[in-house]
Design an enzyme around this catalytic site. Structure first.
Site, mmCIF file in Angstrom:
data_model
loop_
_atom_site.group_PDB
_atom_site.id
_atom_site.type_symbol
_atom_site.label_atom_id
_atom_site.label_comp_id
_atom_site.label_asym_id
_atom_site.label_seq_id
_atom_site.Cartn_x
_atom_site.Cartn_y
_atom_site.Cartn_z
ATOM 1 N N ASP A 1 0.817 -1.340 -0.550
ATOM 2 C CA ASP A 1 0.032 0.004 -0.418
ATOM 3 C C ASP A 1 0.730 1.325 0.014
ATOM 4 O O ASP A 1 1.664 1.382 -0.112
ATOM 5 C CB ASP A 1 -1.235 -0.659 1.125
ATOM 6 C CG ASP A 1 -0.023 0.022 2.660
ATOM 7 O OD1 ASP A 1 0.676 -0.376 2.841
ATOM 8 O OD2 ASP A 1 -0.295 0.920 3.316
ATOM 9 N N GLU B 1 0.346 -1.381 5.684
ATOM 10 C CA GLU B 1 1.176 -0.815 6.512
ATOM 11 C C GLU B 1 0.806 0.199 6.847
ATOM 12 O O GLU B 1 0.938 0.906 8.223
ATOM 13 C CB GLU B 1 2.347 -0.648 5.625
ATOM 14 C CG GLU B 1 3.886 -0.550 6.650
ATOM 15 C CD GLU B 1 4.669 1.130 6.811
ATOM 16 O OE1 GLU B 1 5.087 1.774 7.394
ATOM 17 O OE2 GLU B 1 3.757 1.708 6.229
#
Length: 575
Positions: free
Chosen positions: A166, A233
């Site tokens: 991400d 994350e």
């Protein structure tokens, strides 16, 4: 008629070559690539010419460096390349190392916001399966791809290569871009790769692309690889927290999520989110009032951990300072606040709508300009693009926050700690504990905030989190603290650290910076799932992550790539 020379150095003087290298690579990375004193100590064209003209071996290396980058220079200086997005993407694909930049371009074509990683998860699954490699997805959505050791490397320890899929999605207020449907638009600007008005996704896309390059290669020497691509994350480290450790047998983990190419990270801060809410009383907007829009924009922003010690302006605190000043000088009614955007980014922008009696407009304008000028004077040398503006606005609002609650909000925001809370007494220059007020919203009578506290010491994290909680609870806010994750305890006796530091000294003729960082690397969480695994984090130069000013240095990626490949080649033999 003489034929054109095929010699790429034909007609080019040494002085011309040096000037081209300085303009496109810079002294710092010239010194990394060819570690000679005249590049690293008070460098100048004059001193370099003097040394190189009497040192044939060094001149040859400089000329080779220039030839290797000629194609890159040609691409970078193509007219209008920065203004044409399609041409820019082609330009990115021509950068060296091509395999890495092509994987990065492919990845950046896939929307991948945190908590919406379905498309990039499928992208990685398809990638691994097409290569015929063992490819799986765990229950939370992390992707694992395994590749056997290359010929001759079968006796080396298995290495886990880890990066997160991400990216932070942030854009400038005047940028028309849909992160849910569009790929990142990239441009080459000299020695830097940037995005057009949005975050670039080099954090952590360069790490992902690096791992993809090893997995897809048939000529890179490497040990057995277990590629770990984690999700979410940036907004909670969910992938790391919910990792299935049974998928991994490696004894070394290389995390590719550090943002300075001379740094080896061996520790990081833990963090906790503090979210607050408060229901305000409302009152009618007074008759004969005009609605005004107060705006702050143009702040540098950045990563709320790595950049928290740089004294950058926080739009939420700036706007609150303005509102506090105005309360004491001229009456107004607060309609709404919209400040900041992401929990882990230093807020760059804030917008307030307020109602002011027409008889008070002139005084309001005067006091607004006075406090705005004070803030701009204080931050003039740092926040050069800061804009603080006031203008009339159209609004259908009929209600405003009650004056008593407005006073509570402004006093509370003023009292909430923002910035460095404590420096480490043990590691010079390391922020130990901090808090960042990331989001302030007043909408439809509800006041909410988001902030993120970090510390490399668990007790320090609890202390600053309680300080923030106490400030908001004192005005009656409901406070919820979530997303608590641990720090990563440094291990100075690490075998992989010793190998990586030795290799760095050998390749670049200088000492690496061995550091713990004030950011939430996944290694802290992963070390709990994978006890005994030797971990280290490194990466290329990335500047202003988590902001639309994010950029990645091209020559630094080249340096990082060569170092990474040599590190794989030197993976220790199994015990």
């Amino acid at each position: 008629m003489p034929q054109p020379s095929n010699d790429p150095l034909h007609g080019k003087t040494l002085e011309f070559i040096l000037n081209e290298l300085v303009d496109n690579v810079g002294w710092e990375h010239m010194g990394y690539l060819v570690p000679i004193r005249c590049f690293n100590n008070d460098p100048s064209i004059k001193s370099s010419l003097k040394f190189l003209r009497r040192t044939p071996w060094a001149r040859k290396k400089v000329e080779e460096m220039y030839v290797e980058r000629m194609h890159l220079f040609k691409i970078m200086t193509t007219p209008n390349s920065i203004h044409n997005i399609n041409d820019s993407i082609m330009t990115v694909r021509e950068l060296e190392p091509k395999v890495l930049w092509n994987h990065f371009a492919d990845l950046n074509a896939v929307p991948r916001p945190s908590k919406k990683e379905e498309r990039v998860i499928q992208f990685m699954l398809d990638f691994g399966n097409k290569l015929g490699l063992e490819t799986t997805k765990d229950a939370i959505g992390n992707v694992v791809i395994k590749k056997p050791a290359s010929s001759g490397m079968e006796d080396r320890k298995t290495v886990i290569l880890q990066s997160h899929l991400d990216m932070v999605h942030q854009k400038n207020s005047d940028t028309d871009f849909d992160f849910d449907t569009q790929g990142i638009e990239m441009v080459v600007n000299g020695d830097w790769l940037e995005a057009v008005g949005t975050t670039l996704g080099a954090d952590n896309g360069i790490g992902v692309a690096t791992i993809m390059s090893v997995l897809s290669s048939d000529d890179i020497k490497h040990p057995a690889i277990e590629a770990m691509f984690t999700i979410d994350e940036e907004t909670g480290m969910t992938g790391a927290k919910e990792l299935d450790p049974s998928n991994f047998s490696g004894s070394i983990l290389l995390n590719l999520d550090t943002e300075d190419d001379d740094e080896l990270s061996i520790g990081c801060a833990g963090g906790i989110d503090t979210n607050t809410s408060y229901n305000c009383d409302l009152q009618d907007i007074e008759s004969d009032s005009e609605v005004l829009e107060l705006t702050i924009r143009g702040l540098i922003g950045g990563h709320s951990g790595m950049d928290i010690d740089k004294d950058r302006g926080n739009a939420n605190k700036f706007m609150n300072r303005i509102l506090y000043h105005l309360i004491s000088t001229v009456p107004y009614q607060l309609i709404s606040i919209d400040g900041g955007s992401l929990r882990n980014a230093i807020p760059r922008e804030s917008t307030v709508f307020a109602a002011v009696k027409k008889d008070d407009l002139k005084r309001f304008d005067h006091e607004f300009k006075r406090i705005a000028a004070t803030i701009q004077d204080e931050y003039n040398s740092l926040e050069k693009e800061l804009v603080i503006s006031l203008q009339s606005a159209s609004s259908d609002a009929t209600k405003a926050i009650a004056n008593s609650d407005l006073l509570k909000i402004v006093n509370t925001i003023y009292s909430v700690h923002n910035g460095v809370y404590r420096m480490s007494p043990d590691i010079p220059g390391l922020v130990e504990t901090s808090s960042s007020l990331a989001r302030v919203v007043v909408e439809n009578g509800k006041f909410t905030t988001q902030s993120l506290q970090r510390s490399s010491v668990e007790s320090g994290k609890g202390d600053v989190a309680n300080a923030v909680r106490g400030a908001f609870e004192s005005m009656g806010c409901a406070v919820v603290q979530t997303g608590d994750y641990p720090g990563w305890q440094p291990n100075p006796d690490s075998e992989i650290l010793e190998m990586m530091a030795s290799l760095y000294r050998e390749k670049f003729n200088e000492e690496p910076q061995i550091k713990a960082c004030h950011a939430g690397l996944e290694c802290g969480i992963l070390s709990k799932h994978l006890p005994g695994v030797d971990m280290i984090s490194f990466g290329p130069n990335i500047r202003a992550p988590h902001s639309p000013d994010e950029k990645c240095q091209i020559s630094s990626v080249q340096k990082f790539w060569g170092y990474f490949l040599d590190a794989l080649d030197r993976t220790p033999v199994q015990n």
